[in-house]
Design an enzyme around this catalytic site. Structure first.
Site, short mmCIF file in Angstrom:
data_model
loop_
_atom_site.label_atom_id
_atom_site.label_comp_id
_atom_site.label_asym_id
_atom_site.label_seq_id
_atom_site.Cartn_x
_atom_site.Cartn_y
_atom_site.Cartn_z
CB CYS A 180 -0.92 0.01 1.20
SG CYS A 180 -0.05 -0.14 2.78
CG ASN B 190 -8.13 1.04 -0.07
OD1 ASN B 190 -6.91 0.91 0.03
ND2 ASN B 190 -8.98 0.36 0.67
CG HIS C 283 -4.35 0.45 4.26
ND1 HIS C 283 -3.60 -0.36 3.41
CD2 HIS C 283 -5.40 0.89 3.54
CE1 HIS C 283 -4.20 -0.39 2.22
NE2 HIS C 283 -5.29 0.34 2.27
#
Ligand code: NAG
Ligand code: NAG
Length: 338
Positions: A144, A305, A285
């Protein structure tokens, strides 16, 4: 039919209100089979399949209960059985996150406040200015941090050159291995920018495509494939949503991190995500903030995302804004200087 809705979980609620909560096992079996087909799930053996079914059923109950409460007006967002529904919270957090917080002060000395009193718009969506590339799926790789880092750089490059060129997270996963970065096992956006500065650039996604794994640490950067560069980066002051809003409005998409530990977030389906349990001290994240706004009185951050477009809303999250730094959105924000 009552099932005119486009959000599948609402249909699920209607079908299964007498539900897990008492529905026939054949209805539940059908639901399970349909979910597996939709998400292309194949399991190695019977015991694995039984285990996944058990996890899925627990998640189904969670989603149904939440959505019943949501329809009673107790929540500002709904949940759905997306592709993560056969995984436990621990598995999602282990396999799909990957922002490190070992050193929360990482490059904190690059912070500076640069805010003026000039008015800023009440809502911003950088997608409309073509500053945001399509949503990708990091897969079962804690990369990520790399997606987040390239996202902010893509926006700044577009601002500088006029063209939006998707940049290569794989380039970072394979090659940015200093300053705590560790491929699919997590990393920092600040360290990624430091690599890009020292390397003299980063390749395009097209010339260095994503592979969902570390390629034996074999760095394949080529200067011919280069499509982005930066000469510095700016770390934002910790926890200040007003400064973050100002920077998003005046700079472009901003790289940031959140606490993505909760089931409510894993199964987010739509609305303004506002789970009071989403604390702001441990973040795991990295994401990309591409704007902000207000929906029915709820201020939100528009968040891109990297869990694919099947994770709603089409790969984006609207996260409650001005709610005491919910999920730590303003805790570790940074952008590159091009
Ligand atoms: C079934 O598959 C799982 C997951 O791949 C594996 O861990 C397990 O050892 C397998 N069990 C048997 C009995 O083959
Ligand atoms: C920040 O600190 C690191 C070491 O902790 C140092 O290498 C770097 O040059 C410093 N950066 C600035 C902008 O002062």
């Amino acid at each position: 039919s009552l099932c005119l809705c486009s959000m599948h979980s609402v249909c699920v609620v209607l079908l299964f209100t007498s539900g897990v909560l008492g529905q026939s096992s054949s209805a539940l079996n059908k639901q399970w089979e349909e979910w597996k087909v939709k998400h292309q799930k194949v399991y190695n053996n019977q015991s694995e399949s039984l285990y996944r079914r058990e996890v899925w059923e627990k998640n189904l109950q969670l989603v149904l209960r939440h959505n019943q409460e949501a329809s009673a007006g107790q929540h500002t967002f709904t949940m759905g059985l997306n592709h993560l529904a056969d995984m436990t919270a621990e598995e999602v957090n282990e396999k799909l996150n990957g922002f490190k917080m070992k050193d929360p002060n990482h490059f904190r000395n690059w912070t500076s406040k640069q805010v003026s009193d000039a008015p800023i718009p009440s809502s911003v969506d950088w997608r409309k200015e073509c500053m945001v590339s399509p949503v990708q799926n990091q897969g079962y790789c804690g990369s990520c941090w790399a997606f987040s880092a390239v996202g902010a750089l893509e926006g700044q490059m577009k601002k500088k050159t006029g063209s939006l060129i998707p940049l290569s997270p794989q380039n970072l996963v394979d090659c940015s291995t200093n300053d705590g970065n560790n491929g699919c096992c997590g990393g920092f956006m600040t360290s990624a920018y430091k690599y890009i500065i020292e390397n003299g650039g980063i390749d395009s996604e097209q010339s260095y495509p994503y592979e969902e794994k570390v390629n034996l640490r074999k760095c394949r950067y080529t200067s011919e494939g280069k499509a982005g560069e930066c000469f510095g980066f700016q770390v934002l002051p910790q926890g200040d949503e007003n400064i973050l809003q100002y920077i998003v409005a005046t700079v472009g998409p901003i790289s940031a991190a959140i606490n993505a530990n909760l089931r409510t977030l894993h199964f987010y389906e739509g609305g303004v995500y506002n789970d009071p349990d989403c604390h702001n001290y441990i973040l795991n994240h990295a994401i990309l903030i591409v704007g902000y706004g207000t929906d029915q009185g709820e201020d939100f951050w528009l968040v891109k995302n990297s869990w694919g477009t099947g994770w709603e809303e089409a790969g984006y999250l609207r996260l409650a804004r001005n709610r005491n730094n919910l999920c730590g959105i303003a805790k570790d924000a940074v952008y590159p200087k091009v």
